[in-house]
Design an enzyme around this catalytic site. Structure first.
Site, PDB file in Angstrom:
ATOM      1  N   SER A 123      33.743  36.300   0.785  1.00  0.00           N
ATOM      2  CA  SER A 123      32.538  36.510  -0.031  1.00  0.00           C
ATOM      3  C   SER A 123      32.684  37.717  -0.940  1.00  0.00           C
ATOM      4  O   SER A 123      32.138  37.735  -2.040  1.00  0.00           O
ATOM      5  CB  SER A 123      31.322  36.770   0.863  1.00  0.00           C
ATOM      6  OG  SER A 123      31.112  35.727   1.741  1.00  0.00           O
ATOM      7  N   HIS A 144      36.038  30.411  -3.447  1.00  0.00           N
ATOM      8  CA  HIS A 144      34.791  30.811  -2.801  1.00  0.00           C
ATOM      9  C   HIS A 144      33.770  29.680  -2.922  1.00  0.00           C
ATOM     10  O   HIS A 144      33.125  29.518  -3.963  1.00  0.00           O
ATOM     11  CB  HIS A 144      34.306  32.112  -3.468  1.00  0.00           C
ATOM     12  CG  HIS A 144      33.047  32.666  -2.891  1.00  0.00           C
ATOM     13  ND1 HIS A 144      32.166  33.422  -3.620  1.00  0.00           N
ATOM     14  CD2 HIS A 144      32.512  32.569  -1.649  1.00  0.00           C
ATOM     15  CE1 HIS A 144      31.151  33.765  -2.850  1.00  0.00           C
ATOM     16  NE2 HIS A 144      31.334  33.259  -1.661  1.00  0.00           N
ATOM     17  N   GLU A 156      33.614  29.368  -6.805  1.00  0.00           N
ATOM     18  CA  GLU A 156      34.060  30.515  -7.602  1.00  0.00           C
ATOM     19  C   GLU A 156      35.568  30.711  -7.369  1.00  0.00           C
ATOM     20  O   GLU A 156      35.993  30.861  -6.223  1.00  0.00           O
ATOM     21  CB  GLU A 156      33.290  31.756  -7.132  1.00  0.00           C
ATOM     22  CG  GLU A 156      33.490  33.002  -7.931  1.00  0.00           C
ATOM     23  CD  GLU A 156      32.441  34.058  -7.535  1.00  0.00           C
ATOM     24  OE1 GLU A 156      32.259  34.324  -6.330  1.00  0.00           O
ATOM     25  OE2 GLU A 156      31.810  34.627  -8.447  1.00  0.00           O
ATOM     26  N   ASN A 194      28.273  37.264  -5.347  1.00  0.00           N
ATOM     27  CA  ASN A 194      27.675  38.166  -4.359  1.00  0.00           C
ATOM     28  C   ASN A 194      27.382  39.559  -4.887  1.00  0.00           C
ATOM     29  O   ASN A 194      26.576  40.280  -4.311  1.00  0.00           O
ATOM     30  CB  ASN A 194      28.543  38.222  -3.105  1.00  0.00           C
ATOM     31  CG  ASN A 194      28.310  36.982  -2.276  1.00  0.00           C
ATOM     32  OD1 ASN A 194      27.184  36.509  -2.167  1.00  0.00           O
ATOM     33  ND2 ASN A 194      29.364  36.413  -1.725  1.00  0.00           N
TER      34      ASN A 194
HETATM   35  P1  NAI Z   1      31.284  31.796  10.809  1.00  0.00           P
HETATM   36  O1  NAI Z   1      31.064  32.990  11.667  1.00  0.00           O
HETATM   37  O2  NAI Z   1      30.304  30.673  10.826  1.00  0.00           O
HETATM   38  O3  NAI Z   1      32.733  31.150  11.143  1.00  0.00           O
HETATM   39  C1  NAI Z   1      33.911  31.893  11.259  1.00  0.00           C
HETATM   40  C2  NAI Z   1      34.859  31.123  12.176  1.00  0.00           C
HETATM   41  O4  NAI Z   1      36.150  31.731  12.125  1.00  0.00           O
HETATM   42  C3  NAI Z   1      34.411  31.139  13.658  1.00  0.00           C
HETATM   43  O5  NAI Z   1      34.377  29.806  14.143  1.00  0.00           O
HETATM   44  C4  NAI Z   1      35.505  31.962  14.337  1.00  0.00           C
HETATM   45  O6  NAI Z   1      35.775  31.562  15.676  1.00  0.00           O
HETATM   46  C5  NAI Z   1      36.691  31.679  13.427  1.00  0.00           C
HETATM   47  N1  NAI Z   1      37.788  32.655  13.515  1.00  0.00           N
HETATM   48  C6  NAI Z   1      37.734  33.995  13.653  1.00  0.00           C
HETATM   49  N2  NAI Z   1      38.983  34.516  13.660  1.00  0.00           N
HETATM   50  C7  NAI Z   1      39.837  33.485  13.525  1.00  0.00           C
HETATM   51  C8  NAI Z   1      41.249  33.357  13.453  1.00  0.00           C
HETATM   52  N3  NAI Z   1      42.030  34.426  13.546  1.00  0.00           N
HETATM   53  N4  NAI Z   1      41.790  32.129  13.299  1.00  0.00           N
HETATM   54  C9  NAI Z   1      40.996  31.046  13.213  1.00  0.00           C
HETATM   55  N5  NAI Z   1      39.660  31.092  13.267  1.00  0.00           N
HETATM   56  C10 NAI Z   1      39.085  32.290  13.425  1.00  0.00           C
HETATM   57  O7  NAI Z   1      31.495  32.365   9.329  1.00  0.00           O
HETATM   58  P2  NAI Z   1      31.238  31.620   7.933  1.00  0.00           P
HETATM   59  O8  NAI Z   1      29.828  31.819   7.526  1.00  0.00           O
HETATM   60  O9  NAI Z   1      31.805  30.258   7.987  1.00  0.00           O
HETATM   61  O10 NAI Z   1      32.118  32.540   6.956  1.00  0.00           O
HETATM   62  C11 NAI Z   1      33.526  32.385   6.850  1.00  0.00           C
HETATM   63  C12 NAI Z   1      33.991  33.042   5.583  1.00  0.00           C
HETATM   64  O11 NAI Z   1      33.331  32.432   4.461  1.00  0.00           O
HETATM   65  C13 NAI Z   1      33.675  34.547   5.492  1.00  0.00           C
HETATM   66  O12 NAI Z   1      34.701  35.180   4.808  1.00  0.00           O
HETATM   67  C14 NAI Z   1      32.374  34.564   4.686  1.00  0.00           C
HETATM   68  O13 NAI Z   1      32.173  35.783   4.038  1.00  0.00           O
HETATM   69  C15 NAI Z   1      32.647  33.425   3.707  1.00  0.00           C
HETATM   70  N6  NAI Z   1      31.457  32.800   3.106  1.00  0.00           N
HETATM   71  C16 NAI Z   1      30.324  32.555   3.852  1.00  0.00           C
HETATM   72  C17 NAI Z   1      29.229  31.957   3.268  1.00  0.00           C
HETATM   73  C18 NAI Z   1      27.983  31.672   4.052  1.00  0.00           C
HETATM   74  O14 NAI Z   1      26.955  31.329   3.432  1.00  0.00           O
HETATM   75  N7  NAI Z   1      27.992  31.772   5.365  1.00  0.00           N
HETATM   76  C19 NAI Z   1      29.237  31.552   1.835  1.00  0.00           C
HETATM   77  C20 NAI Z   1      30.500  31.771   1.176  1.00  0.00           C
HETATM   78  C21 NAI Z   1      31.551  32.414   1.794  1.00  0.00           C
END
Ligand code: NAI
Length: 286
Positions: A123, A144, A156, A194
């Site tokens: 993000s 993104h 993005e 963001n």
């Molecule tokens: P989330 O917390 O829902 O999911 C993250 C996942 O990554 C979890 O299932 C976790 O177990 C897994 N994980 C952690 N370390 C790991 C590793 N070493 N290998 C494999 N899996 C691993 O987070 P979310 O919301 O999906 O965010 C993910 C990324 O996307 C972040 O960088 C966030 O900033 C970005 N993002 C999030 C948005 C949102 O609205 N939530 C929108 C756009 C980007």
């Protein structure tokens, strides 16, 4: 460097909110997908999200049952990074922490073919910093996606200091192949989206904490007043308050005090009230 037509298998790392959506849209357009998380239970949760989303598409008649079943069959889950060895493209969507992402990219660099494109869904974090963990910074790019990935059309594309022109072009082409529309940003904190969105959310949280209005009225005010589909607090719950706090902290570190996270945002995250994903954020969810 690979081209769009060379991509057959897409690796997705992280089966959370974003990774499950990215895996789903990739499979829906016909790619084989290998979805990786660290624990089976997180993979199971990711597959549940995918099943629910596909079922909604079938219900709305935007996808046939056969189409949904075929997409679902194209996605395999794994906890072993080595299973991504044959991917021509890997999209990382793990937690928003630069050390974790760098470790993932260093490991990935060892596992996947040297021509493969590596993308991060970060993000706010620096693409250049994440790419520095690899020996192929020219083939690392920001892709993104917006949340929820299956329905939001925007992606993005973020160009790091060393990202090659071909890698940038491939990122745009791939997003379009996933039926998305793109815009491009330089590798500056928060990119376009963001940098502008997070202070809006943060100010909504401060307004709540400082008693300007109720959560409902803050959201109603912004929806009715500026014609956005969700107000700042509703949107924060939807994104995940932990994700908002990580993103806002990065902007604060890089851009100074105008981005300092609202006190109430920190307190909600400490209480594990992360929004929709834990059932409680600024609002309660079943
Ligand atoms: P989330 O917390 O829902 O999911 C993250 C996942 O990554 C979890 O299932 C976790 O177990 C897994 N994980 C952690 N370390 C790991 C590793 N070493 N290998 C494999 N899996 C691993 O987070 P979310 O919301 O999906 O965010 C993910 C990324 O996307 C972040 O960088 C966030 O900033 C970005 N993002 C999030 C948005 C949102 O609205 N939530 C929108 C756009 C980007």
């Amino acid at each position: 460097m690979i081209e769009l037509a060379d991509i057959e298998t897409v690796g997705v790392i992280g089966a959370g909110t974003m990774g499950s959506g990215i895996a789903q849209v990739s499979a829906q357009v016909g790619y084989q997908v290998v979805l990786r998380d660290i624990e089976e239970e997180y993979l199971d949760r990711g597959f549940e999200t995918i099943d629910d989303s596909l079922a909604r598409f079938v219900e709305n008649e935007t996808v046939t049952q056969e189409g949904a079943d075929a997409a679902r069959k194209r996605i395999s889950g794994t906890t072993d990074l080595a299973d991504l060895a044959d991917c021509e493209l890997v999209i990382e969507a793990v937690v928003e922490n630069v050390d974790v992402k760098k470790e993932v990219f260093a490991d990935l660099d060892e596992v996947v073919g040297e021509e493969a494109l590596l993308a991060t869904n970060t993000s706010t974090l620096s693409i250049t910093s994440i790419a520095s963990a690899t020996d192929r910074p020219q083939r690392v790019v920001g892709l993104h996606f917006m949340n929820p990935v299956p329905t939001m059309r925007g992606v993005e594309v973020v160009i790091g200091e060393k990202t090659s022109e071909e890698a940038g072009e491939l990122a745009h082409a791939l997003a379009e192949a996933l039926d998305k529309e793109t815009w491009e940003a330089e590798d500056k904190p928060g990119f376009v989206s963001n940098r502008i969105l997070m202070p809006w959310i943060n100010e909504g949280i401060r307004a709540l904490d400082e008693g300007v209005a109720t959560a409902e009225d803050i959201d109603r005010g912004m929806k009715l007043g500026t014609n956005v589909p969700m107000g700042p607090l509703e949107l924060a719950d939807h994104i995940g308050l932990d994700v908002c706090l990580d993103a806002t902290r990065t902007l604060w570190e890089e851009l100074g005090d105008r981005y300092k996270p609202a006190y109430l945002l920190k307190r909600k995250v400490e209480a594990d009230d992360l929004g929709k994903k834990t059932g409680q954020g600024f609002y309660a969810y079943d």
